[in-house]
Enzyme design. Structure first.
Site, PDB file in Angstrom:
ATOM      1  CG  ASP A  26      -1.731   1.549   1.424  1.00 51.52           C
ATOM      2  OD1 ASP A  26      -2.010   1.807  -0.198  1.00 51.52           O
ATOM      3  OD2 ASP A  26      -1.762   1.297   2.647  1.00 51.52           O
ATOM      4  CG  ASN A  28      -3.736   4.743  -1.332  1.00 52.80           C
ATOM      5  OD1 ASN A  28      -3.491   3.656  -0.880  1.00 52.80           O
ATOM      6  ND2 ASN A  28      -4.497   5.086  -2.417  1.00 52.80           N
ATOM      7  CG  ASP A  34      -1.106   1.381  -3.882  1.00 53.83           C
ATOM      8  OD1 ASP A  34       0.197   1.787  -4.296  1.00 53.83           O
ATOM      9  OD2 ASP A  34      -1.406   1.913  -3.185  1.00 53.83           O
ATOM     10  CG  ASP A 103      -5.406 -12.705 -14.087  1.00 50.55           C
ATOM     11  OD1 ASP A 103      -6.032 -13.792 -14.007  1.00 50.55           O
ATOM     12  OD2 ASP A 103      -4.856 -12.366 -12.745  1.00 50.55           O
ATOM     13  CG  ASP A 205     -10.297 -16.085 -14.294  1.00 54.62           C
ATOM     14  OD1 ASP A 205      -9.952 -16.498 -13.171  1.00 54.62           O
ATOM     15  OD2 ASP A 205     -11.263 -15.837 -14.409  1.00 54.62           O
ATOM     16  CD  GLU A 268      -8.216 -19.930 -13.059  1.00 53.86           C
ATOM     17  OE1 GLU A 268      -8.202 -19.812 -12.176  1.00 53.86           O
ATOM     18  OE2 GLU A 268      -9.051 -18.979 -13.698  1.00 53.86           O
ATOM     19  CG  HIS A 329      -5.808 -15.566  -7.189  1.00 52.30           C
ATOM     20  ND1 HIS A 329      -5.269 -15.916  -7.888  1.00 52.30           N
ATOM     21  CD2 HIS A 329      -7.433 -15.351  -7.504  1.00 52.30           C
ATOM     22  CE1 HIS A 329      -5.437 -16.665  -8.927  1.00 52.30           C
ATOM     23  NE2 HIS A 329      -6.660 -15.901  -8.962  1.00 52.30           N
ATOM     24  CG  ASP A 330      -8.509 -19.242  -7.364  1.00 54.21           C
ATOM     25  OD1 ASP A 330      -8.928 -17.739  -6.176  1.00 54.21           O
ATOM     26  OD2 ASP A 330      -8.419 -18.926  -8.297  1.00 54.21           O
TER      27      ASP A 330
END
Length: 540
Positions: A26, A28, A34, A103, A205, A268, A329-330
């Protein structure tokens, strides 16, 4: 993209690193990672030695599925920054000699996308056929029995136009109709937009979802369903996924990439090996790397893993390039699946197998899944099926950079809580420890990227039993390497009759013996892995 003079492309001899942008850095103070934050950490990635950075979605999105519900394919969500920030990121990645992979989510959009807003406005709208609209059955029920991955029916009733639309995931994620040539051209133009900017490739994806059975036939019951499984697994997705026509679409996407120089596509695809191989395409004109998820799902047992690798290697089409993944991430993190010591064995495996490895952020410091209290769960899969422990949040927690407040990820409350142990398990601490997981990853990456036998050489299985897995990597004119992995906590021995094994321990999980000369029989501690540079006169 023709391969000439035995040259390997960057996506074959390199290493891919996946970043989940919400959780990396991060910049901000809003508690969410980000693009400027990622830019700040590029020197770390360059030092680690990875070749390419893959970003999970950063496009404008209502965030019903945290970026996988896209409302505009040609912009950046303000949460992550601006298109100018993206251009800076791309420049900074390239200036460090790395590549950038985005992605691409072509199967479905957000229900807030302008395309769907038009499509649902009336049955006569020109974009009506851009999505999958159908009448219900005579009794008013959905058109068939297809189920959403996130629970319940995959059909949502639209009161305004008195029809159902199909959504393989959330109702906020309507599926596009990829049989419509206008949809195809629109999405191919999205690819061209980012390729023109200089993006080096895409991870596509749910590639195997993109075409559905034209007759909308009911999916058959899954005879192997068990209560702990996701509810959509009650049915086999025979007609809702992996239709033959999807390969025509993949070939068209590949043709767009081939209009540019050395761009690539990852697919994927959660399918059995033989079905997965079809996605390489005729004459390898499909996906460059249909993602191989074997190491995500198999029991962590030496003979099981060895057999699966042999099956995968044997199934590859001529010219097809292998790839390997330990986490994403899954899925639960590798350290949570097999423990910290075996996660080191997994690192040796990932970075010494033939093919392109993908590292999920945090694997290199041994990050574990973090339990997220029910009241803090963000993931729609977890929210829709809380009794099944199917939330993906535990594997998506913020990167652990140092021992300061919030692990150096943010100055404010992070969007997901951090691991309790982050003050001990973080990048800064491990950079100062030559015996850390991070130090092991750096040594492995440095060795792999400096040795042609490990980067692009042949794979030869040597031996496996209930504890030990051994294999050889070699390339003509270069040193050979023997990899020994004890995938159990008990000691074991490697002794092959009628061969001479002589060499030097190049890398070991128990680092004290690195640099030592070694010969058979070789004894290994529990949870020990060795990479041995063989002497020229070794006969293995």
């Amino acid at each position: 993209m023709e391969q000439k003079d035995n040259k390997h492309f960057w996506w074959q001899d390199g290493i891919i690193y996946q970043i989940y942008p919400r959780s990396y850095q991060d910049s901000n103070g809003d508690g969410v990672g980000d693009l400027p934050g990622i830019i700040r950490r590029l020197d770390y990635l360059q030092e680690l030695g990875v070749s390419a950075v893959w970003l999970s979605p950063i496009y404008p999105s209502p965030m019903a599925d945290y970026g996988y519900d896209i409302s505009d394919y040609q912009d950046i969500d303000p949460l992550f920054g601006t298109l100018s920030d993206f251009d800076t990121l791309l420049h900074e990645v390239h200036s460090r000699g790395m590549k950038l992979i985005l992605d691409l989510v072509p199967n479905h959009t957000s229900d807030q996308h302008a395309w769907f807003q038009e499509s649902r406005s009336s049955r006569s709208n020109p974009k009506r056929d851009w999505y999958l609209w159908h009448d219900g059955r005579p009794d008013g029920s959905p058109p068939n029995n297809w189920l959403s991955v996130f629970g319940g029916s995959a059909w949502e009733w639209d009161e305004t136009t008195q029809q159902y639309y199909y959504h393989a995931f959330l109702k906020e994620q309507p599926d596009l109709n990829w049989r419509n040539p206008e949809v195809q051209e629109a999405m191919l133009n999205v690819m061209r937009f980012w390729l023109d900017k200089g993006v080096d490739g895409f991870r596509v994806d749910v590639m195997w979802h993109m075409i559905k059975d034209e007759q909308l036939r009911n999916n058959p019951t899954n005879p192997n369903y068990e209560p702990h499984m996701s509810t959509h697994e009650q049915l086999l997705p025979t007609y809702s996924t992996d239709q033959a026509e999807v390969h025509d679409i993949v070939q068209k996407m590949r043709a767009v990439l081939d209009e540019y120089d050395e761009r690539m596509m990852i697919g994927e695809i959660y399918l059995p090996i033989q079905q997965l191989m079809v996605y390489y395409g005729i004459d390898n004109k499909g996906a460059h790397l249909p993602f191989n998820f074997l190491l995500l799902s198999l029991p962590w047992e030496a003979q099981t893993i060895a057999r699966a690798i042999d099956e995968y290697e044997g199934a590859l089409p001529s010219g097809g390039w292998p790839n390997w993944v330990l986490g994403n991430h899954d899925q639960p993190r590798i350290t949570s699946r097999v423990g910290l010591q075996q996660a080191k064995i997994a690192a040796l495996l990932l970075l010494t197998l033939r093919g392109t490895p993908t590292i999920y952020y945090g694997e290199e410091i041994g990050m574990r899944d973090v339990p997220i209290p029910f009241g803090e769960v963000q993931d729609p899969q977890g929210l829709n099926m809380p009794d099944k422990n199917l939330s993906r949040d535990p594997a998506r927690t913020p990167m652990q950079w140092d021992d300061s407040e919030n692990a150096g990820f943010t100055d404010q409350k992070p969007w997901l809580r951090l691991a309790r142990s982050y003050r001990r398990f973080n990048v800064a601490t491990q950079q100062a420890d030559s015996h850390s997981m991070l130090a092991l990853y750096k040594r492995l990456i440095r060795l792999r990227q400096s040795e042609p036998s490990l980067m692009t050489g042949h794979y030869v299985p040597v031996y496996s039993d209930h504890q030990l897995f051994a294999y050889l990597r070699h390339q003509e004119g270069h040193d050979r390497f023997l990899i020994l992995l004890n995938m159990s906590p008990r000691p074991c021995y490697f002794n092959v009759p009628n061969v001479t094994i002589k060499g030097t321990v190049e890398i070991a999980t128990h680092q004290e013996i690195e640099g030592e000369k070694i010969q058979e029989p070789i004894s290994l501690y529990g949870d020990e892995g060795l990479i041995i540079r063989l002497d020229p006169d070794a006969t293995l």
